[in-house]
Design an enzyme around this catalytic site. Structure first.
Site, mmCIF file in Angstrom:
data_model
loop_
_atom_site.group_PDB
_atom_site.id
_atom_site.type_symbol
_atom_site.label_atom_id
_atom_site.label_comp_id
_atom_site.label_asym_id
_atom_site.label_seq_id
_atom_site.Cartn_x
_atom_site.Cartn_y
_atom_site.Cartn_z
ATOM 1 N N ALA A 157 2.711 7.703 4.362
ATOM 2 C CA ALA A 157 3.400 6.475 4.742
ATOM 3 C C ALA A 157 3.132 5.393 3.715
ATOM 4 O O ALA A 157 2.140 5.419 2.992
ATOM 5 C CB ALA A 157 2.951 6.021 6.133
ATOM 6 N N GLY A 206 0.821 -1.202 0.000
ATOM 7 C CA GLY A 206 0.000 0.000 0.000
ATOM 8 C C GLY A 206 0.855 1.251 0.000
ATOM 9 O O GLY A 206 1.863 1.325 0.696
ATOM 10 N N GLU A 207 0.471 2.232 -0.790
ATOM 11 C CA GLU A 207 1.199 3.494 -0.847
ATOM 12 C C GLU A 207 0.275 4.626 -0.443
ATOM 13 O O GLU A 207 -0.876 4.691 -0.888
ATOM 14 C CB GLU A 207 1.739 3.735 -2.255
ATOM 15 C CG GLU A 207 2.795 2.734 -2.695
ATOM 16 C CD GLU A 207 3.370 3.089 -4.051
ATOM 17 O OE1 GLU A 207 4.156 4.054 -4.129
ATOM 18 O OE2 GLU A 207 3.019 2.413 -5.037
ATOM 19 N N LYS A 243 3.811 -0.193 8.645
ATOM 20 C CA LYS A 243 3.600 1.133 8.052
ATOM 21 C C LYS A 243 4.830 1.977 8.349
ATOM 22 O O LYS A 243 5.181 2.192 9.510
ATOM 23 C CB LYS A 243 2.344 1.785 8.619
ATOM 24 C CG LYS A 243 2.077 3.186 8.053
ATOM 25 C CD LYS A 243 0.776 3.775 8.603
ATOM 26 C CE LYS A 243 -0.430 3.163 7.942
ATOM 27 N NZ LYS A 243 -1.679 3.899 8.281
ATOM 28 N N ASP A 288 -13.006 9.042 10.917
ATOM 29 C CA ASP A 288 -12.994 8.758 9.482
ATOM 30 C C ASP A 288 -13.638 7.389 9.224
ATOM 31 O O ASP A 288 -13.103 6.558 8.498
ATOM 32 C CB ASP A 288 -11.564 8.792 8.938
ATOM 33 C CG ASP A 288 -11.543 8.854 7.412
ATOM 34 O OD1 ASP A 288 -12.555 9.271 6.821
ATOM 35 O OD2 ASP A 288 -10.526 8.468 6.817
ATOM 36 N N VAL A 335 2.962 1.078 3.222
ATOM 37 C CA VAL A 335 2.673 -0.110 4.019
ATOM 38 C C VAL A 335 3.267 -1.330 3.327
ATOM 39 O O VAL A 335 3.090 -1.518 2.121
ATOM 40 C CB VAL A 335 1.156 -0.294 4.217
ATOM 41 C CG1 VAL A 335 0.880 -1.486 5.120
ATOM 42 C CG2 VAL A 335 0.550 0.966 4.809
#
Length: 726
Positions: free
Chosen positions: A25, A20-21, A42, A136, A27
């Site tokens: 950060a 994950g980008e 992360k 969120d 991941v």
């Protein structure tokens, strides 16, 4: 290739791939080489590592998640902050997002929607009780496993409730489609903001569409502030009326009018499940036109000119992939450069209202200042008297005393109502300075908890839910042809009953259809809890016996039914279970004294130079075979046996032995009995013969002397006598 791949953080977390980008950060998937498990890591991007703002947010994320421990919240395992790298190690999630599931299903059944929302609310209740607001909540941040278990993720922008930011820019950072009205306005947000977002998600699950949706994100935010969504049953008539009431109540514009806690919303959902015809009264009967005005909001792309557009921008420029389940995902990249078309200005009335409020605040401030001039401690101009916070609501105390940095030290059960302060670190009346940290303890309320409704749950999921609420669990397995195997069909105490934390809840689990005979498997070396679960499914009754053993507590050492043996399902099996304590026992030993040993002795045992045993007096004169019993703990213990001669207190090592007190056996490491007896002078010695006496010396002769002369008469007489004798 990514430079982080292949690295091993802290010598433990070996990074294998990027999954994950994000804007702040990245991941990675990694392997914890110590625990041999897959984790997610992360890592804060290097370009942001020097920014105090980004470091603060990154650390806040770890601080927020670290205090959370709940089966419906992603777990955090470790954090690392150094000058070179900042990272968080968390649970690796192998599943799909709720967003993906909703897009695939389009419209969810009310049972599925309630099942998901119930788990989300339990996770939020756990977080809210610890002062954490997610801020969120959205389907992209909810993970779903194949068994229907939900995990709430990404507390990356969550903040402790008492640390809510003072600027609108810092607060209105939630996703626009699920944002609460107060968050859109830039007001301070609390737990009720999360509940609004849950209401929006439930609306979307049951209708297949969002309550407010246009091409302009600012317009959507305005609608959340001012418009009322169309009633869900107008879109999907199959929605039960009580669920519609729950959605409407959760989505009230005024936070004071909606659910105040996740627990309140859970209670209404439980009432609905227990009685599908329940009426909550959240939707009042109104004329059709009023209903239209309230629930059928006009959708347009126009934005009031007084809308604080600058308050809505999130100011962090983070961009994450929609499919990045670990990133701080957002729906769109918003562009606020275009000025929206203006409508009639509300500036004058708003300014008038603000002026009145400012005047009232000024009067209050001046009155308070005058009061403090007479009440503050005059010993120093920078100090004032510590107020009494005990009995106050925590949030009210924070608002009432902004000069103090009031921090929660702990939350505990007490007799006070929930959120009431029952302890303060600085006593009332002591001098304190502006900004001084005051630690307080906040009440969790009375020491009772409601038993969650786990009917129709898988028994493992039910156990997690009950334990998450601080309850103990005991399973009882019964035949129930109407309920699938391993599914809960009843609890005792029943659902929603109030009990003390730590109460054991008896959970009735279906065994399914009757099982006539089973083939036993070996449970030796396994945990008793696992054996009880499996035996319960089979219908076996379980008895346990405890035995001291070096094995971990709860480990099965023996079982009464052997592996492979077939027994009826209503049989009873007995397990011998380890207590985890070092076993105590006796080892019988026999020492053979040398044939020519003599005297009185003792034999002592030493473990790590500490005497653990001493025998009674052993006499070599009566028997050469001397049995002793050594008592101790452990099953792999080296013991040194020492011989003591009681006549001279001399000692020597007989030998070294490895003892298994659990089994009563030993083995010889080294031994030399003869040498020990010789060393302590314990061998028989024959007496030496006495030497013969030397002859006495002969006496020396006496010196000769002359005899005196005799007269004649004497001589004659002598001679005549001699003659007569002859």
């Amino acid at each position: 290739m990514d430079k982080n791949i292949g690295k091993k953080l802290d010598g433990r977390y070996e990074i294998t791939e990027l999954i994950g980008e994000g804007g702040m950060a990245d991941v990675y998937k990694a392997v914890d080489v110590v625990d041999n498990k897959v984790v997610a890591v992360k890592i804060l991007k290097k370009e942001f590592a020097e920014s105090e703002e980004f470091l603060r947010r990154f650390r806040n994320e770890s601080k927020a998640i670290a205090v959370l421990s709940h089966p419906n919240i992603v777990k955090i395992y470790d954090v690392g902050f150094s000058e070179k790298i900042q990272f968080i190690v968390m649970e690796y999630i192998d599943g799909i997002t709720l967003k993906e599931y909703m897009e695939n299903e389009r419209v969810l059944s009310w049972k599925d929607a309630v099942h998901f929302v119930t788990q989300i609310l339990r996770a939020l209740q756990h977080a809210h009780e610890r002062g954490i607001v997610h801020r969120d909540i959205k389907p992209q941040n909810i993970m779903m496993f194949t068994d229907g278990t939900i995990k709430v993720m990404d507390f990356g922008i969550a903040k402790f409730a008492r640390e809510e930011g003072k600027t609108a820019t810092d607060q209105a950072i939630g996703t626009v489609h699920y944002i609460s009205p107060e968050q859109a306005r830039g007001d301070i947000t609390d737990a009720k903001s999360d509940l609004y977002s849950v209401g929006v998600m439930l609306y979307e699950m049951l209708t297949g569409q969002k309550p407010f949706d246009t091409d302009n994100p600012v317009s959507i935010a305005v609608m959340h502030m001012h418009n009322i969504a169309e009633l869900p049953r107008r879109i999907n008539p199959d929605i039960p009326l009580p669920l519609e009431e729950i959605i409407v109540h959760a989505m009230e514009k005024n936070p004071a009018d909606r659910y105040q806690t996740a627990l309140e919303m859970l209670r209404d959902i439980d009432r609905f499940k227990a009685d599908p015809d329940v009426h909550f009264g959240y939707i009042t009967n109104q004329p059709e036109q009023d209903m239209k005005t309230r629930y059928f909001a006009a959708v347009n792309d126009e934005v009031p000119e007084d809308f604080p557009e600058e308050d809505y921008t999130n100011g962090n420029d983070e961009i994450y992939s929609e499919n990045d389940v670990y990133g701080d995902t957002y729906d769109e990249d918003y562009d606020f450069d275009e000025e929206p078309e203006k409508k009639k200005s509300l500036f004058v009335p708003v300014l008038s209202a603000v002026t009145v409020v400012v005047i009232m605040v000024a009067v209050f401030f001046i009155a308070t200042l005058i009061k403090n001039m007479f009440t503050e401690d005059k010993t120093t101009s920078s100090e004032f008297a510590m107020p009494n916070l005990v009995g106050m609501d925590y949030n009210q105390a924070v608002e009432a005393y902004p000069k103090l940095d009031i921090q929660v030290d702990s939350t505990e059960w007490s007799e006070l109502e929930k959120d009431k302060i029952f302890y303060q670190s600085v006593p009332e009346g002591d001098g304190v300075k502006k900004g001084e940290i005051i630690k307080v303890k906040v009440s969790l309320g009375a020491k009772t908890v409601k038993v969650p409704n786990v009917i129709n749950y898988h028994y493992k999921t039910a156990e997690e839910a009950l334990r998450a609420d601080g309850l103990e669990v005991e399973f009882k397995y019964q035949e129930n042809n109407d309920v699938e195997e391993e599914i809960v069909f009843d609890t005792e105490p029943g659902a929603l009953e109030e009990v003390a934390p730590g109460t054991t809840v008896l959970v009735y689990v279906s065994k399914g259809k009757d099982v006539e005979e089973i083939e036993m498997e070996s449970f030796i070396g396994k945990k008793i809890e696992d054996a009880k679960v499996q035996c319960g499914i089979w219908g076996l009754s379980v008895k346990t016996e405890k035995k001291d053993s070096s094995k971990e507590e709860g480990t099965i050492l023996e079982q009464s039914i052997e592996e492979g043996e077939k027994v009826p399902a209503d049989s009873t099996i007995t397990f011998v279970v380890s207590t985890g304590k070092e076993p105590e026992g006796t080892v019988d030993m026999t020492f053979y004294f040398p044939g020519d040993s003599t005297g009185r002795f003792t034999i002592s045992g030493y473990q790590n130079n500490v005497k653990i045993f001493e025998s009674f007096t052993l006499s070599a004169d009566y028997s050469k075979e001397n049995p002793i019993s050594v008592t101790g703990k452990g099953n792999d213990v080296d013991v040194t046996m020492v011989l003591t001669n009681l006549s001279n207190n001399m000692t020597a090592v007989l030998g070294k032995y490895n003892m298994n007190f659990e089994e009563g056996t030993f083995s010889t490491i080294s031994e030399d009995i003869d040498l020990a007896f010789i060393t302590v002078d314990g061998m028989y010695k024959a007496p030496e013969p006495e030497p013969e006496p030397e002859p006495a010396p002969a006496p020396e002769p006496e010196p000769e002397t002359e005899a005196p002369q005799a007269d004649d008469s004497s001589s004659d007489d002598a001679e005549s006598e001699d003659g007569a004798e002859e």
